[in-house]
Design a protein around this motif. Sequence first.
Motif, PDB file in Angstrom:
ATOM      1  N   GLN A 152       0.825  -1.207   0.000  1.00  9.02           N
ATOM      2  CA  GLN A 152       0.000   0.000   0.000  1.00  9.02           C
ATOM      3  C   GLN A 152       0.854   1.250   0.000  1.00  9.02           C
ATOM      4  O   GLN A 152       0.560   2.230  -0.687  1.00  9.02           O
ATOM      5  CB  GLN A 152      -0.929  -0.030   1.221  1.00  9.02           C
ATOM      6  N   SER A 153       1.970   1.228   0.744  1.00 16.06           N
ATOM      7  CA  SER A 153       2.843   2.397   0.832  1.00 16.06           C
ATOM      8  C   SER A 153       3.454   2.735  -0.522  1.00 16.06           C
ATOM      9  O   SER A 153       3.482   3.899  -0.942  1.00 16.06           O
ATOM     10  CB  SER A 153       3.958   2.155   1.860  1.00 16.06           C
ATOM     11  N   ILE A 154       3.937   1.707  -1.226  1.00 18.90           N
ATOM     12  CA  ILE A 154       4.581   1.928  -2.522  1.00 18.90           C
ATOM     13  C   ILE A 154       3.576   2.414  -3.555  1.00 18.90           C
ATOM     14  O   ILE A 154       3.811   3.386  -4.281  1.00 18.90           O
ATOM     15  CB  ILE A 154       5.264   0.632  -3.005  1.00 18.90           C
ATOM     16  N   SER A 155       2.426   1.747  -3.629  1.00 18.63           N
ATOM     17  CA  SER A 155       1.446   2.120  -4.653  1.00 18.63           C
ATOM     18  C   SER A 155       0.839   3.484  -4.371  1.00 18.63           C
ATOM     19  O   SER A 155       0.545   4.255  -5.302  1.00 18.63           O
ATOM     20  CB  SER A 155       0.342   1.059  -4.750  1.00 18.63           C
ATOM     21  N   GLU A 156       0.645   3.834  -3.091  1.00 21.76           N
ATOM     22  CA  GLU A 156       0.084   5.150  -2.768  1.00 21.76           C
ATOM     23  C   GLU A 156       1.037   6.276  -3.158  1.00 21.76           C
ATOM     24  O   GLU A 156       0.603   7.329  -3.627  1.00 21.76           O
ATOM     25  CB  GLU A 156      -0.237   5.245  -1.273  1.00 21.76           C
ATOM     26  N   THR A 157       2.330   6.046  -2.976  1.00 26.09           N
ATOM     27  CA  THR A 157       3.302   7.062  -3.388  1.00 26.09           C
ATOM     28  C   THR A 157       3.231   7.286  -4.892  1.00 26.09           C
ATOM     29  O   THR A 157       3.200   8.423  -5.380  1.00 26.09           O
ATOM     30  CB  THR A 157       4.724   6.651  -2.979  1.00 26.09           C
ATOM     31  N   GLY A 158       3.192   6.182  -5.642  1.00 29.07           N
ATOM     32  CA  GLY A 158       3.065   6.305  -7.093  1.00 29.07           C
ATOM     33  C   GLY A 158       1.767   6.958  -7.505  1.00 29.07           C
ATOM     34  O   GLY A 158       1.732   7.784  -8.443  1.00 29.07           O
ATOM     35  N   THR A 159       0.680   6.627  -6.813  1.00 32.76           N
ATOM     36  CA  THR A 159      -0.624   7.213  -7.136  1.00 32.76           C
ATOM     37  C   THR A 159      -0.607   8.725  -6.961  1.00 32.76           C
ATOM     38  O   THR A 159      -1.147   9.473  -7.789  1.00 32.76           O
ATOM     39  CB  THR A 159      -1.718   6.601  -6.245  1.00 32.76           C
ATOM     40  N   GLN A 160       0.024   9.188  -5.867  1.00 36.04           N
ATOM     41  CA  GLN A 160       0.097  10.628  -5.633  1.00 36.04           C
ATOM     42  C   GLN A 160       0.901  11.334  -6.720  1.00 36.04           C
ATOM     43  O   GLN A 160       0.614  12.477  -7.079  1.00 36.04           O
ATOM     44  CB  GLN A 160       0.704  10.905  -4.255  1.00 36.04           C
ATOM     45  N   VAL A 161       1.903  10.633  -7.254  1.00 33.56           N
ATOM     46  CA  VAL A 161       2.689  11.206  -8.346  1.00 33.56           C
ATOM     47  C   VAL A 161       1.804  11.412  -9.573  1.00 33.56           C
ATOM     48  O   VAL A 161       1.776  12.490 -10.181  1.00 33.56           O
ATOM     49  CB  VAL A 161       3.896  10.309  -8.688  1.00 33.56           C
ATOM     50  N   ALA A 200       2.789   9.451   1.733  1.00 30.42           N
ATOM     51  CA  ALA A 200       2.809   9.449   0.267  1.00 30.42           C
ATOM     52  C   ALA A 200       2.228  10.738  -0.285  1.00 30.42           C
ATOM     53  O   ALA A 200       2.699  11.258  -1.304  1.00 30.42           O
ATOM     54  CB  ALA A 200       2.024   8.252  -0.262  1.00 30.42           C
ATOM     55  N   GLU A 201       1.212  11.283   0.385  1.00 28.53           N
ATOM     56  CA  GLU A 201       0.618  12.534  -0.070  1.00 28.53           C
ATOM     57  C   GLU A 201       1.558  13.716   0.144  1.00 28.53           C
ATOM     58  O   GLU A 201       1.395  14.765  -0.490  1.00 28.53           O
ATOM     59  CB  GLU A 201      -0.719  12.763   0.633  1.00 28.53           C
ATOM     60  N   VAL A 202       2.541  13.538   1.058  1.00 29.36           N
ATOM     61  CA  VAL A 202       3.566  14.557   1.237  1.00 29.36           C
ATOM     62  C   VAL A 202       4.658  14.401   0.186  1.00 29.36           C
ATOM     63  O   VAL A 202       5.061  15.352  -0.479  1.00 29.36           O
ATOM     64  CB  VAL A 202       4.185  14.475   2.646  1.00 29.36           C
ATOM     65  N   ILE A 203       5.126  13.164   0.030  1.00 29.73           N
ATOM     66  CA  ILE A 203       6.259  12.893  -0.865  1.00 29.73           C
ATOM     67  C   ILE A 203       5.836  12.991  -2.330  1.00 29.73           C
ATOM     68  O   ILE A 203       6.549  13.559  -3.160  1.00 29.73           O
ATOM     69  CB  ILE A 203       6.842  11.504  -0.569  1.00 29.73           C
ATOM     70  N   GLY A 204       4.659  12.407  -2.649  1.00 36.77           N
ATOM     71  CA  GLY A 204       4.237  12.286  -4.039  1.00 36.77           C
ATOM     72  C   GLY A 204       4.187  13.586  -4.820  1.00 36.77           C
ATOM     73  O   GLY A 204       4.804  13.684  -5.885  1.00 36.77           O
ATOM     74  N   PRO A 205       3.463  14.624  -4.333  1.00 38.21           N
ATOM     75  CA  PRO A 205       3.395  15.867  -5.112  1.00 38.21           C
ATOM     76  C   PRO A 205       4.750  16.527  -5.317  1.00 38.21           C
ATOM     77  O   PRO A 205       5.035  17.062  -6.396  1.00 38.21           O
ATOM     78  CB  PRO A 205       2.462  16.754  -4.264  1.00 38.21           C
ATOM     79  N   GLY A 206       5.604  16.500  -4.282  1.00 33.88           N
ATOM     80  CA  GLY A 206       6.930  17.086  -4.432  1.00 33.88           C
ATOM     81  C   GLY A 206       7.756  16.350  -5.464  1.00 33.88           C
ATOM     82  O   GLY A 206       8.423  16.958  -6.306  1.00 33.88           O
ATOM     83  N   VAL A 207       7.700  15.009  -5.400  1.00 31.63           N
ATOM     84  CA  VAL A 207       8.412  14.195  -6.384  1.00 31.63           C
ATOM     85  C   VAL A 207       7.843  14.444  -7.777  1.00 31.63           C
ATOM     86  O   VAL A 207       8.582  14.598  -8.759  1.00 31.63           O
ATOM     87  CB  VAL A 207       8.323  12.700  -6.020  1.00 31.63           C
ATOM     88  N   ALA A 208       6.508  14.501  -7.862  1.00 31.47           N
ATOM     89  CA  ALA A 208       5.862  14.713  -9.163  1.00 31.47           C
ATOM     90  C   ALA A 208       6.248  16.054  -9.760  1.00 31.47           C
ATOM     91  O   ALA A 208       6.594  16.149 -10.937  1.00 31.47           O
ATOM     92  CB  ALA A 208       4.345  14.614  -9.018  1.00 31.47           C
ATOM     93  N   GLY A 209       6.181  17.111  -8.945  1.00 33.31           N
ATOM     94  CA  GLY A 209       6.528  18.432  -9.449  1.00 33.31           C
ATOM     95  C   GLY A 209       7.962  18.498  -9.939  1.00 33.31           C
ATOM     96  O   GLY A 209       8.249  19.080 -10.996  1.00 33.31           O
ATOM     97  N   THR A 210       8.870  17.869  -9.184  1.00 30.68           N
ATOM     98  CA  THR A 210      10.280  17.848  -9.581  1.00 30.68           C
ATOM     99  C   THR A 210      10.487  17.058 -10.863  1.00 30.68           C
ATOM    100  O   THR A 210      11.184  17.502 -11.789  1.00 30.68           O
ATOM    101  CB  THR A 210      11.139  17.247  -8.451  1.00 30.68           C
ATOM    102  N   LEU A 211       9.863  15.870 -10.931  1.00 32.22           N
ATOM    103  CA  LEU A 211      10.032  15.025 -12.107  1.00 32.22           C
ATOM    104  C   LEU A 211       9.399  15.639 -13.353  1.00 32.22           C
ATOM    105  O   LEU A 211       9.959  15.556 -14.450  1.00 32.22           O
ATOM    106  CB  LEU A 211       9.443  13.637 -11.847  1.00 32.22           C
TER     107      LEU A 211
END
Length: 413
Positions: free
Chosen positions: A19-28, A152-163
């Motif tokens: 769940q942790s891995i997929s949620e991070t990807g989902t937020q991205v 994941a909701e913290v990490i995902g958007p930041g990672v997404a914006g950077t990527l």
Amino acid sequence: MARGALWRSPDFLRLWAAQSISETGTQVSMLAIPLLAIGVLQVSAAELGLLGAARTLPFLLFALPAGALLDRMRRRPVMVFADFARAALLATIPVAHAFGALTLWHLFCVVALVGLLTVFFDVAYQSFLPSLVDRAQLTEGNAKLTTTRSAAEVIGPGVAGTLVGAIGAAVTIVVDAVSYLLSGLLCWRIRREEPVSTTGGAPRSLRREIVEGLVFVVRHPLLGRIGICAGLTNFASSMTTVLLPLYMVRSLGYSPGLVGLVLAIAGLGLVVGAVCAARLSTRFGVGRTIVGSAIASGAGLVLIPFAGPALSLPFLIAGKVLFGLSVPLFNIAQISLRQAVTPHRLLGRMNASMRFLVWSTISLGSLAAGLLGEVFGMRAALVVASVIGALSWLALMWSPVPRLRELPSELPA
């Protein structure tokens, strides 16, 4: 089972990791797909609202039959299939973009199909959890799952914006596809099987089972009121989620990186709320935690429309942090309550019925956001969302919810 024993449960740890891995990807992808639609396809506010609705509309159309079907079968194989299928669907987006064949209809179809598979996965894993942990560990288990979801909701958007800024939105979506692949492999390795409801071989009507689950939720003195409150909150939150990236980019002039940074900083409240949820629920009681967090989440939404061209960051961050702090408190308490008061044979249908009632409002909120944003402007639509969110907690008053101290095992008198 002693507190903390879940750290020694291999099957729970596999579910948690998946769940942790997929949620991070989902937020991205939740940020990357709208940014792809805005930047490459030049969508309007109405089209962005339709894209948001496509993600959650399957909960309105298919949640109820999914719950009834999942009560007839083992849930783990469904979770594995859903993960692998979602990975394959998302992989088509960067491929289509690379060949210059990406269209808005392609995004609609992929987002809707991924949403359909998410219906089955989410209902399955919430119904599967009580088979992995003892009843006394439900709050701890849900708290752990929600903590990493919040992270994941913290990490995902930041990672997404950077990527997105570095490699483009289309390639960034590959991160989510890989996350679903890894999640499917971890779910496949779970060894514990849950019991399947049996009826002695008698034929069962899917329609009758759907009605049974829906009636159980609607007539329940706790679940019905919680469903109304959560539905109104999700309607308001969905409007904000659809409009805010567009508002930040076009009205406030934010770059994709700054959009991701704002959402990531604001998401710290999610982590804090998830970490503190079990402790606060024990101290103040399950009912007061649910009511208090509903009030606080509405207050957070009220702050967001105050963000204007002259001064925006403080209001956006404060509003999103307060809302984020409240959501995991509410969700952990109410999901644990739902699992505790529902018979095993109805878990799938109960979770599906709650998803139907609660998530269908997300689709309606997405559509309302696009319509109101086009007609009255994005800031006016955000004001409407804040008013609805601020009043949602009233559904819990004059019900047994505020009086609850601990998880009940049966209907309160």
